[in-house]
Design a protein around this motif. Structure first.
Motif, PDB file in Angstrom:
ATOM      1  N   HIS A 101       0.808  -1.219   0.000  1.00 52.61           N
ATOM      2  CA  HIS A 101       0.000   0.000   0.000  1.00 52.61           C
ATOM      3  C   HIS A 101       0.846   1.277   0.000  1.00 52.61           C
ATOM      4  N   PHE A 102       2.024   1.201  -0.606  1.00 52.30           N
ATOM      5  CA  PHE A 102       2.810   2.424  -0.789  1.00 52.30           C
ATOM      6  C   PHE A 102       2.695   2.853  -2.237  1.00 52.30           C
ATOM      7  N   ASP A 103       2.301   4.096  -2.443  1.00 53.99           N
ATOM      8  CA  ASP A 103       2.172   4.678  -3.778  1.00 53.99           C
ATOM      9  C   ASP A 103       2.965   5.981  -3.793  1.00 53.99           C
ATOM     10  N   PHE A 104       3.929   6.089  -4.711  1.00 50.63           N
ATOM     11  CA  PHE A 104       4.783   7.277  -4.728  1.00 50.63           C
ATOM     12  C   PHE A 104       3.980   8.551  -4.991  1.00 50.63           C
ATOM     13  N   GLN A 105       2.810   8.436  -5.598  1.00 49.41           N
ATOM     14  CA  GLN A 105       1.981   9.624  -5.803  1.00 49.41           C
ATOM     15  C   GLN A 105       1.580  10.254  -4.476  1.00 49.41           C
ATOM     16  N   ASP A 106       1.468   9.442  -3.429  1.00 50.92           N
ATOM     17  CA  ASP A 106       1.143   9.983  -2.106  1.00 50.92           C
ATOM     18  C   ASP A 106       2.294  10.799  -1.530  1.00 50.92           C
ATOM     19  N   VAL A 107       3.517  10.500  -1.972  1.00 53.70           N
ATOM     20  CA  VAL A 107       4.665  11.320  -1.578  1.00 53.70           C
ATOM     21  C   VAL A 107       4.524  12.706  -2.194  1.00 53.70           C
ATOM     22  N   ILE A 108       4.165  12.737  -3.456  1.00 47.81           N
ATOM     23  CA  ILE A 108       4.086  13.992  -4.207  1.00 47.81           C
ATOM     24  C   ILE A 108       2.899  14.844  -3.752  1.00 47.81           C
ATOM     25  N   THR A 109       1.750  14.209  -3.599  1.00 53.13           N
ATOM     26  CA  THR A 109       0.527  14.959  -3.294  1.00 53.13           C
ATOM     27  C   THR A 109       0.304  15.159  -1.797  1.00 53.13           C
ATOM     28  N   GLY A 110       0.887  14.273  -0.971  1.00 52.44           N
ATOM     29  CA  GLY A 110       0.623  14.341   0.463  1.00 52.44           C
ATOM     30  C   GLY A 110      -0.791  13.913   0.817  1.00 52.44           C
ATOM     31  N   LYS A 111      -1.474  13.253  -0.117  1.00 57.27           N
ATOM     32  CA  LYS A 111      -2.881  12.890   0.078  1.00 57.27           C
ATOM     33  C   LYS A 111      -3.068  11.902   1.212  1.00 57.27           C
ATOM     34  N   SER A 112      -2.119  10.988   1.372  1.00 63.14           N
ATOM     35  CA  SER A 112      -2.237   9.952   2.403  1.00 63.14           C
ATOM     36  C   SER A 112      -0.958   9.880   3.220  1.00 63.14           C
ATOM     37  N   ILE A 113      -1.098   9.599   4.512  1.00 64.69           N
ATOM     38  CA  ILE A 113       0.070   9.415   5.380  1.00 64.69           C
ATOM     39  C   ILE A 113       0.904   8.230   4.920  1.00 64.69           C
ATOM     40  N   ARG A 114       0.300   7.343   4.118  1.00 66.27           N
ATOM     41  CA  ARG A 114       1.073   6.193   3.624  1.00 66.27           C
ATOM     42  C   ARG A 114       2.214   6.633   2.711  1.00 66.27           C
ATOM     43  N   GLY A 115       2.190   7.880   2.249  1.00 65.55           N
ATOM     44  CA  GLY A 115       3.286   8.388   1.437  1.00 65.55           C
ATOM     45  C   GLY A 115       4.603   8.491   2.181  1.00 65.55           C
ATOM     46  N   VAL A 116       4.572   8.438   3.517  1.00 65.75           N
ATOM     47  CA  VAL A 116       5.815   8.539   4.287  1.00 65.75           C
ATOM     48  C   VAL A 116       6.499   7.189   4.441  1.00 65.75           C
ATOM     49  N   LEU A 117       5.843   6.095   4.045  1.00 62.98           N
ATOM     50  CA  LEU A 117       6.331   4.772   4.442  1.00 62.98           C
ATOM     51  C   LEU A 117       7.734   4.449   3.928  1.00 62.98           C
ATOM     52  N   GLN A 118       8.045   4.854   2.711  1.00 63.94           N
ATOM     53  CA  GLN A 118       9.366   4.529   2.175  1.00 63.94           C
ATOM     54  C   GLN A 118      10.479   5.176   2.993  1.00 63.94           C
ATOM     55  N   THR A 119      10.408   6.487   3.157  1.00 66.32           N
ATOM     56  CA  THR A 119      11.484   7.161   3.891  1.00 66.32           C
ATOM     57  C   THR A 119      11.416   6.838   5.382  1.00 66.32           C
ATOM     58  N   TYR A 120      10.228   6.560   5.905  1.00 63.53           N
ATOM     59  CA  TYR A 120      10.098   6.154   7.311  1.00 63.53           C
ATOM     60  C   TYR A 120      10.912   4.893   7.570  1.00 63.53           C
ATOM     61  N   TRP A 121      10.771   3.909   6.695  1.00 59.85           N
ATOM     62  CA  TRP A 121      11.488   2.644   6.923  1.00 59.85           C
ATOM     63  C   TRP A 121      12.981   2.780   6.633  1.00 59.85           C
ATOM     64  N   TYR A 122      13.348   3.611   5.675  1.00 59.90           N
ATOM     65  CA  TYR A 122      14.774   3.862   5.476  1.00 59.90           C
ATOM     66  C   TYR A 122      15.389   4.445   6.741  1.00 59.90           C
ATOM     67  N   GLN A 123      14.716   5.425   7.339  1.00 53.59           N
ATOM     68  CA  GLN A 123      15.255   6.053   8.527  1.00 53.59           C
ATOM     69  C   GLN A 123      15.291   5.080   9.707  1.00 53.59           C
ATOM     70  N   ALA A 124      14.233   4.288   9.867  1.00 57.58           N
ATOM     71  CA  ALA A 124      14.183   3.333  10.968  1.00 57.58           C
ATOM     72  C   ALA A 124      15.270   2.264  10.828  1.00 57.58           C
ATOM     73  N   LEU A 125      15.459   1.748   9.615  1.00 51.80           N
ATOM     74  CA  LEU A 125      16.481   0.718   9.414  1.00 51.80           C
ATOM     75  C   LEU A 125      17.886   1.287   9.576  1.00 51.80           C
ATOM     76  N   SER A 126      18.064   2.563   9.227  1.00 48.00           N
ATOM     77  CA  SER A 126      19.355   3.208   9.501  1.00 48.00           C
ATOM     78  C   SER A 126      19.652   3.166  10.993  1.00 48.00           C
ATOM     79  N   ASN A 127      18.651   3.480  11.809  1.00 48.35           N
ATOM     80  CA  ASN A 127      18.855   3.481  13.252  1.00 48.35           C
ATOM     81  C   ASN A 127      19.032   2.076  13.807  1.00 48.35           C
ATOM     82  N   LEU A 128      18.385   1.080  13.196  1.00 56.93           N
ATOM     83  CA  LEU A 128      18.617  -0.300  13.620  1.00 56.93           C
ATOM     84  C   LEU A 128      20.081  -0.673  13.407  1.00 56.93           C
ATOM     85  N   ALA A 129      20.623  -0.330  12.239  1.00 56.94           N
ATOM     86  CA  ALA A 129      22.027  -0.631  11.956  1.00 56.94           C
ATOM     87  C   ALA A 129      22.955   0.128  12.899  1.00 56.94           C
TER      88      ALA A 129
END
Length: 277
Positions: A101-129
């Motif tokens: 349920h990640f759609d890059f259009q949500d990143v561009i439009t900000g229509k859904s909070i699901r647009g943050v999921l890609q960068t959210y997980w990149y940041q979280a996995l960075s902190n795990l490492a």
């Protein structure tokens, strides 16, 4: 529905320890979220200011074994599915994160909070490492705030850090994505390269060793401020000039995961990126 987003990260720890970090509530509160409750096989939840829609735990455990943790996550009225899968790779563990349920259009439009999921997980996995390497973790974005101001200290001089913010080849290395920068006021800052970015950002300020700011359009202005002391650099990242009714949270997660890799680039001997592919 689009294909699940896949992110693969290399973590410097044995598989058993990484799996513990995915299911131990005390450890989850270090690298992932303000609050976490886990009681396998029935409960897996996390929430707080640094979690999208983090007013309460909106996760439901689907499956957990020695190599896999999978849960449903209700976001913006849709039940998404998140899965961690672990693979041994010598002395390290490869963490594969799958998110539906990640759609890059949500990143561009900000229509859904699901647009943050890609960068959210990149940041979280960075902190795990970083957690497993015993390094200071990068600040997480606050999804309840309309301000982004993050400070980190990098064990390198301001001139070295500044050069790694404006040199296209170097930025491409540590950010993990092609970036082309014209390093002068009024110059273009192109994600994917100038030939592939029809609407590049614009360099607003460039003070060698001190300040670098870029106008990202709707996402506002990103400013990196540098201050040196004893051979180290205090780097302050500020985001301003955006619509306060719709903060660019997806961009914030991208900036912060990038800052984590920037610091590693300067500090880790024989540096290699956390993220694969």
């Amino acid at each position: 529905m689009t294909e699940p987003m896949i992110i693969r990260a290399r973590v410097q720890a044995p598989l058993k320890e990484v799996r513990h970090a995915l299911t131990d509530p005390a450890t989850l509160r270090i690298w992932l979220a303000e609050h976490a409750e886990v009681e396998l096989p029935d409960r897996f939840g996390f929430w707080g200011r640094t979690t999208p829609e983090g007013d309460a735990p909106h996760q439901r455990l689907l499956h957990a074994d020695e190599r896999t943790v999978r849960f449903a996550w209700l976001l913006d009225g849709e039940e998404t599915t998140t899965e961690f899968r672990l693979e041994e790779d010598g002395d390290t563990t490869v963490v594969s994160l799958s998110q539906t349920h990640f759609d890059f259009q949500d990143v561009i439009t900000g229509k859904s909070i699901r647009g943050v999921l890609q960068t959210y997980w990149y940041q979280a996995l960075s902190n795990l490492a970083e957690h497993f390497e015993g390094r200071e973790l990068t600040p997480k974005p606050d999804f309840t705030s309309v301000d982004l101001r993050a400070e980190i200290t990098i064990d390198a001089s301001p001139s070295q850090v500044f050069d790694s913010l404006i040199d296209s080849e170097v930025v491409t290395r540590w950010f993990g994505y092609p970036i082309e920068i014209e390093p002068y006021v009024g110059g273009r800052f192109a994600m994917g390269g100038l030939a592939n970015d029809p609407s590049p950002a614009k360099v607003l300020e460039l003070e060698p060793g001190r300040k670098f700011s870029v106008d990202w359009g709707g996402a506002g202005v990103g400013t990196w401020e540098l201050e040196g002391s004893e051979g180290k650099t205090r780097l302050t990242l500020v985001q301003s000039g955006f619509d306060a009714e719709r903060p660019p949270y997806a961009a914030w997660g991208g900036f912060l995961s990038g800052v984590a890799e920037l610091r590693r680039y300067h500090e880790v001997p024989d540096w290699q990126p956390i993220f694969m592919d």
